[in-house]
Design an enzyme around this catalytic site. Structure first.
Site, PDB file in Angstrom:
ATOM      1  N   LYS A   1      -4.979   7.185  -5.049  1.00 57.80           N
ATOM      2  CA  LYS A   1      -4.810   7.405  -6.492  1.00 57.80           C
ATOM      3  C   LYS A   1      -6.095   8.006  -7.078  1.00 57.80           C
ATOM      4  CE  LYS A   1      -1.796   6.513  -8.876  1.00 57.80           C
ATOM      5  NZ  LYS A   1      -0.551   7.249  -9.262  1.00 57.80           N
TER       6      LYS A   1
ATOM      7  N   THR B   1      -3.992   4.074 -12.077  1.00 54.32           N
ATOM      8  CA  THR B   1      -4.145   2.619 -12.039  1.00 54.32           C
ATOM      9  C   THR B   1      -5.598   2.207 -12.267  1.00 54.32           C
ATOM     10  OG1 THR B   1      -4.136   0.786 -10.455  1.00 54.32           O
ATOM     11  CG2 THR B   1      -4.246   2.959  -9.523  1.00 54.32           C
ATOM     12  N   ASP B   2      -5.792   0.956 -12.704  1.00 53.03           N
ATOM     13  CA  ASP B   2      -7.169   0.442 -12.836  1.00 53.03           C
ATOM     14  C   ASP B   2      -7.804   0.204 -11.466  1.00 53.03           C
ATOM     15  OD1 ASP B   2      -5.666  -1.770 -12.055  1.00 53.03           O
ATOM     16  OD2 ASP B   2      -6.345  -3.083 -13.671  1.00 53.03           O
ATOM     17  N   GLU B   3      -6.980   0.213 -10.395  1.00 55.25           N
ATOM     18  CA  GLU B   3      -7.520  -0.128  -9.070  1.00 55.25           C
ATOM     19  C   GLU B   3      -8.520   0.916  -8.564  1.00 55.25           C
ATOM     20  OE1 GLU B   3      -4.662  -1.828  -6.359  1.00 55.25           O
ATOM     21  OE2 GLU B   3      -3.368  -2.448  -8.000  1.00 55.25           O
TER      22      GLU B   3
ATOM     23  N   ASP C   1      11.362  15.882  -3.389  1.00 50.36           N
ATOM     24  CA  ASP C   1      10.077  15.345  -2.926  1.00 50.36           C
ATOM     25  C   ASP C   1       8.976  16.089  -3.680  1.00 50.36           C
ATOM     26  OD1 ASP C   1       7.744  14.720  -1.485  1.00 50.36           O
ATOM     27  OD2 ASP C   1       8.820  14.678   0.433  1.00 50.36           O
TER      28      ASP C   1
ATOM     29  N   TYR D   1      -4.424   2.637  -0.919  1.00 45.80           N
ATOM     30  CA  TYR D   1      -3.643   2.976  -2.129  1.00 45.80           C
ATOM     31  C   TYR D   1      -4.584   3.467  -3.226  1.00 45.80           C
ATOM     32  CZ  TYR D   1      -1.452   2.098  -6.681  1.00 45.80           C
ATOM     33  OH  TYR D   1      -1.011   2.222  -7.988  1.00 45.80           O
TER      34      TYR D   1
HETATM   35  P1  NAD Z   1       7.380   2.328  -7.711  1.00 41.75           P
HETATM   36  O1  NAD Z   1       6.948   2.210  -6.291  1.00 41.75           O
HETATM   37  O2  NAD Z   1       8.275   1.283  -8.297  1.00 41.75           O
HETATM   38  O3  NAD Z   1       8.140   3.738  -7.942  1.00 41.75           O
HETATM   39  C1  NAD Z   1       7.682   4.932  -7.407  1.00 41.75           C
HETATM   40  C2  NAD Z   1       8.776   5.974  -7.552  1.00 41.75           C
HETATM   41  O4  NAD Z   1       8.281   7.212  -7.008  1.00 41.75           O
HETATM   42  C3  NAD Z   1      10.066   5.634  -6.781  1.00 41.75           C
HETATM   43  O5  NAD Z   1      11.188   5.918  -7.592  1.00 41.75           O
HETATM   44  C4  NAD Z   1      10.023   6.581  -5.577  1.00 41.75           C
HETATM   45  O6  NAD Z   1      11.308   6.950  -5.105  1.00 41.75           O
HETATM   46  C5  NAD Z   1       9.260   7.758  -6.157  1.00 41.75           C
HETATM   47  N1  NAD Z   1       8.584   8.545  -5.098  1.00 41.75           N
HETATM   48  C6  NAD Z   1       7.778   8.073  -4.114  1.00 41.75           C
HETATM   49  N2  NAD Z   1       7.370   9.079  -3.332  1.00 41.75           N
HETATM   50  C7  NAD Z   1       7.916  10.216  -3.831  1.00 41.75           C
HETATM   51  C8  NAD Z   1       7.864  11.588  -3.465  1.00 41.75           C
HETATM   52  N3  NAD Z   1       7.170  12.001  -2.392  1.00 41.75           N
HETATM   53  N4  NAD Z   1       8.519  12.489  -4.220  1.00 41.75           N
HETATM   54  C9  NAD Z   1       9.246  12.094  -5.311  1.00 41.75           C
HETATM   55  N5  NAD Z   1       9.358  10.809  -5.678  1.00 41.75           N
HETATM   56  C10 NAD Z   1       8.693   9.874  -4.960  1.00 41.75           C
HETATM   57  O7  NAD Z   1       6.038   2.489  -8.542  1.00 41.75           O
HETATM   58  P2  NAD Z   1       5.645   1.938  -9.980  1.00 41.75           P
HETATM   59  O8  NAD Z   1       5.132   0.558  -9.831  1.00 41.75           O
HETATM   60  O9  NAD Z   1       6.739   2.218 -10.930  1.00 41.75           O
HETATM   61  O10 NAD Z   1       4.401   2.878 -10.314  1.00 41.75           O
HETATM   62  C11 NAD Z   1       4.592   4.151 -10.918  1.00 41.75           C
HETATM   63  C12 NAD Z   1       3.236   4.806 -11.121  1.00 41.75           C
HETATM   64  O11 NAD Z   1       2.408   3.994 -11.934  1.00 41.75           O
HETATM   65  C13 NAD Z   1       2.467   5.052  -9.820  1.00 41.75           C
HETATM   66  O12 NAD Z   1       1.829   6.282  -9.910  1.00 41.75           O
HETATM   67  C14 NAD Z   1       1.469   3.908  -9.788  1.00 41.75           C
HETATM   68  O13 NAD Z   1       0.311   4.270  -9.067  1.00 41.75           O
HETATM   69  C15 NAD Z   1       1.174   3.721 -11.262  1.00 41.75           C
HETATM   70  N6  NAD Z   1       0.771   2.367 -11.669  1.00 41.75           N
HETATM   71  C16 NAD Z   1       1.498   1.271 -11.289  1.00 41.75           C
HETATM   72  C17 NAD Z   1       1.115   0.001 -11.729  1.00 41.75           C
HETATM   73  C18 NAD Z   1       1.923  -1.224 -11.368  1.00 41.75           C
HETATM   74  O14 NAD Z   1       1.506  -2.348 -11.670  1.00 41.75           O
HETATM   75  N7  NAD Z   1       3.084  -1.105 -10.749  1.00 41.75           N
HETATM   76  C19 NAD Z   1      -0.023  -0.154 -12.533  1.00 41.75           C
HETATM   77  C20 NAD Z   1      -0.747   1.002 -12.911  1.00 41.75           C
HETATM   78  C21 NAD Z   1      -0.335   2.247 -12.476  1.00 41.75           C
HETATM   79  P1  TYD Z   2       0.680  -7.007  -6.079  1.00 43.98           P
HETATM   80  O1  TYD Z   2       1.858  -7.383  -6.909  1.00 43.98           O
HETATM   81  O2  TYD Z   2       0.904  -6.483  -4.697  1.00 43.98           O
HETATM   82  O3  TYD Z   2      -0.201  -5.995  -6.962  1.00 43.98           O
HETATM   83  P2  TYD Z   2      -1.698  -5.386  -6.679  1.00 43.98           P
HETATM   84  O4  TYD Z   2      -2.060  -5.651  -5.273  1.00 43.98           O
HETATM   85  O5  TYD Z   2      -1.488  -3.945  -6.962  1.00 43.98           O
HETATM   86  O6  TYD Z   2      -2.585  -6.076  -7.667  1.00 43.98           O
HETATM   87  O7  TYD Z   2      -0.256  -8.288  -5.949  1.00 43.98           O
HETATM   88  C1  TYD Z   2      -0.776  -8.975  -7.088  1.00 43.98           C
HETATM   89  C2  TYD Z   2      -1.714 -10.055  -6.589  1.00 43.98           C
HETATM   90  O8  TYD Z   2      -0.948 -11.040  -5.886  1.00 43.98           O
HETATM   91  C3  TYD Z   2      -2.743  -9.550  -5.608  1.00 43.98           C
HETATM   92  O9  TYD Z   2      -3.970 -10.251  -5.850  1.00 43.98           O
HETATM   93  C4  TYD Z   2      -2.177  -9.932  -4.246  1.00 43.98           C
HETATM   94  C5  TYD Z   2      -1.400 -11.194  -4.528  1.00 43.98           C
HETATM   95  N1  TYD Z   2      -0.191 -11.399  -3.691  1.00 43.98           N
HETATM   96  C6  TYD Z   2      -0.015 -12.610  -3.003  1.00 43.98           C
HETATM   97  O10 TYD Z   2      -0.846 -13.539  -3.090  1.00 43.98           O
HETATM   98  N2  TYD Z   2       1.115 -12.757  -2.244  1.00 43.98           N
HETATM   99  C7  TYD Z   2       2.056 -11.782  -2.122  1.00 43.98           C
HETATM  100  O11 TYD Z   2       3.069 -11.964  -1.393  1.00 43.98           O
HETATM  101  C8  TYD Z   2       1.863 -10.553  -2.832  1.00 43.98           C
HETATM  102  C9  TYD Z   2       2.857  -9.437  -2.734  1.00 43.98           C
HETATM  103  C10 TYD Z   2       0.727 -10.409  -3.613  1.00 43.98           C
END
Ligand code: NAD
Ligand code: TYD
Length: 377
Positions: A187, A134-136, A60, A183
């Site tokens: 971040k 993230t861009d969020e 963790d 979220y």
């Molecule tokens: P994900 O949810 O698929 O994976 C997260 C991983 O972190 C998992 O393997 C989980 O087991 C591990 N984890 C969670 N809590 C933990 C803890 N306390 N200790 C150790 N491990 C832990 O996420 P993702 O979509 O692969 O995103 C990875 C990173 O990229 C994140 O930091 C996210 O904010 C960032 N990010 C994601 C996106 C996207 O579109 N998915 C876009 C921009 C940035």
């Molecule tokens: P998501 O994949 O959860 O990414 P993020 O919220 O980080 O952008 O969602 C992408 C977009 O799709 C977001 O505008 C929310 C929308 N969405 C739905 O309309 N229905 C769904 O079931 C989910 C999961 C997301």
């Protein structure tokens, strides 16, 4: 650098980063540190788990003592930090878990890295703490052009053709932070801590902010894999609000390539935005995904459009994200390798070819993979 920890390596993006580093850099020792929450799945790394330069550690990121010990035992020079709680809908239901992992967990890693690196004769020389964000964190952009400019958009910033598809502006590295969801607030907080460790202690940090990722191994709670899986089973597709929200999509392997470029060539203390100038309205993505799944499954055109089900909007739903990645493209020469249409085709095909992975993840069976993997070793 030689000994590198990648946190969250069993998750969606992390698994692509681990795979890239293990295959491309046999001279590095890559340690995948992951707690294996519901989002962590070691089956994502089956193809590289036996490589000599790869090791998995179940931990963790909030466990300061364990991580400090690992830093010393493995003489860690580089940290690429992806572990996080990553799903906005979960953060709305359970914000505490997001503050714990994303804020306290990141702080714990920073403090352990600081203590270890400051104890060395060379201090921070040759060390790097790279935080993936993230861009969020920038909040939401206005939709001033709801009709949009039709795709295909260019993916080359160098061509100067920036498509302001659904609005006048982008998120820039200089855009003020204005997170809306628990979220993105968590971040944003972690990003501030990382920068504070540079400004206060001189830690060599880098932060990148990336747009929405899609591709293989994404947990099917996020829009694209959830919808592919539901179409497969002919289950309703819950579209939040009117489906008019805009997201900027990047193929996950291109994010991993950007992380590689920035980890090696990025400038310390800088921020880089990562994205492919690829804005899409949710409803247009959903129709593209339906058409692709139907075609690949041999179903008649439009057969599954009736699955679209408009549901109550997400609380605080950000209208539009759009990333300007000119700095990364111009300064470090990175650019996306795929057009969105190709990326979606590859992605849908991957999920349909890997039904066992999808079924294991949706049934929860993947959670025994770790136990089975280590049985008898
Ligand atoms: P994900 O949810 O698929 O994976 C997260 C991983 O972190 C998992 O393997 C989980 O087991 C591990 N984890 C969670 N809590 C933990 C803890 N306390 N200790 C150790 N491990 C832990 O996420 P993702 O979509 O692969 O995103 C990875 C990173 O990229 C994140 O930091 C996210 O904010 C960032 N990010 C994601 C996106 C996207 O579109 N998915 C876009 C921009 C940035
Ligand atoms: P998501 O994949 O959860 O990414 P993020 O919220 O980080 O952008 O969602 C992408 C977009 O799709 C977001 O505008 C929310 C929308 N969405 C739905 O309309 N229905 C769904 O079931 C989910 C999961 C997301």
């Amino acid at each position: 650098m030689k000994n590198i920890v990648i946190t969250g390596g069993a998750g969606f993006i992390g698994s692509h980063v681990v795979r890239l580093f293990v295959n491309k850099y046999p001279q590095y020792n890559i340690i995948n540190l992951d707690k294996l929450t519901y989002a962590g799945n070691l089956a994502n790394l089956k193809d590289i788990e036996d490589k000599p330069n790869y090791k998995f550690v179940k931990m963790d990121i909030c466990d300061f003592d364990a991580f400090y010990q690992l830093m010393q035992d493995e003489q860690i020079d580089g940290i690429i930090h992806l572990a996080a709680e990553s799903h906005v809908d979960r953060s709305i239901k359970d914000p505490f878990t997001f503050a714990r992992t994303n804020v306290m967990g990141t702080l714990s890693l920073l403090q352990a890295a600081k203590l270890y690196w400051e104890s060395l004769p060379e201090k921070y020389e040759g060390k790097r703490f790279y935080h993936i964000s993230t861009d969020e964190v920038y909040g939401a952009l206005e939709m001033t052009n709801p009709e949009g400019i039709k795709p295909p958009f260019t993916t080359k910033a160098s061509s100067g053709e920036h498509h302001l598809a659904y609005g006048k502006d982008f998120f820039y590295e200089t855009t003020k932070y204005n997170p809306h969801s628990p979220y993105s607030a968590s971040k944003a907080s972690s990003d501030h801590f990382v920068r504070a460790f540079h400004d206060t202690y001189g830690m060599p940090t880098i932060v990148t902010n990336c747009s929405n990722n899609y591709g293989p191994y994404q947990f099917p709670e996020k829009l694209i894999p959830l919808f592919i899986n539901n179409i497969r089973h002919r289950k309703p597709l819950p579209v939040y609000g009117k489906g008019e929200n805009v997201r900027d999509w990047l193929y996950v392997v291109d994010h991993a390539r950007a992380i590689d470029t920035i980890f090696h060539n990025g400038t310390i203390a800088e921020t880089y935005n990562i994205g492919g100038f690829n804005e899409w309205k949710n409803i247009d993505i959903i129709k593209t995904v339906i058409a692709t799944v139907d075609r690949l499954l041999g179903r008649p055109e439009g057969a599954d459009l009736d699955l679209i089900t408009y549901v109550t909007d997400r609380l605080g739903h950000d209208a539009r994200y759009a990333i300007d990645s000119t700095k990364l493209q111009k300064e470090l020469g990175w650019e996306p390798s795929l057009q969105f249409e190709e990326g979606i085709e590859k992605t849908v095909k991957w999920y349909l070819d890997n039904e066992e992975w999808l079924d294991n993840v949706t049934s929860g069976d993947y959670q025994s993979y770790y136990e089975n993997m280590y049985k008898g070793r």
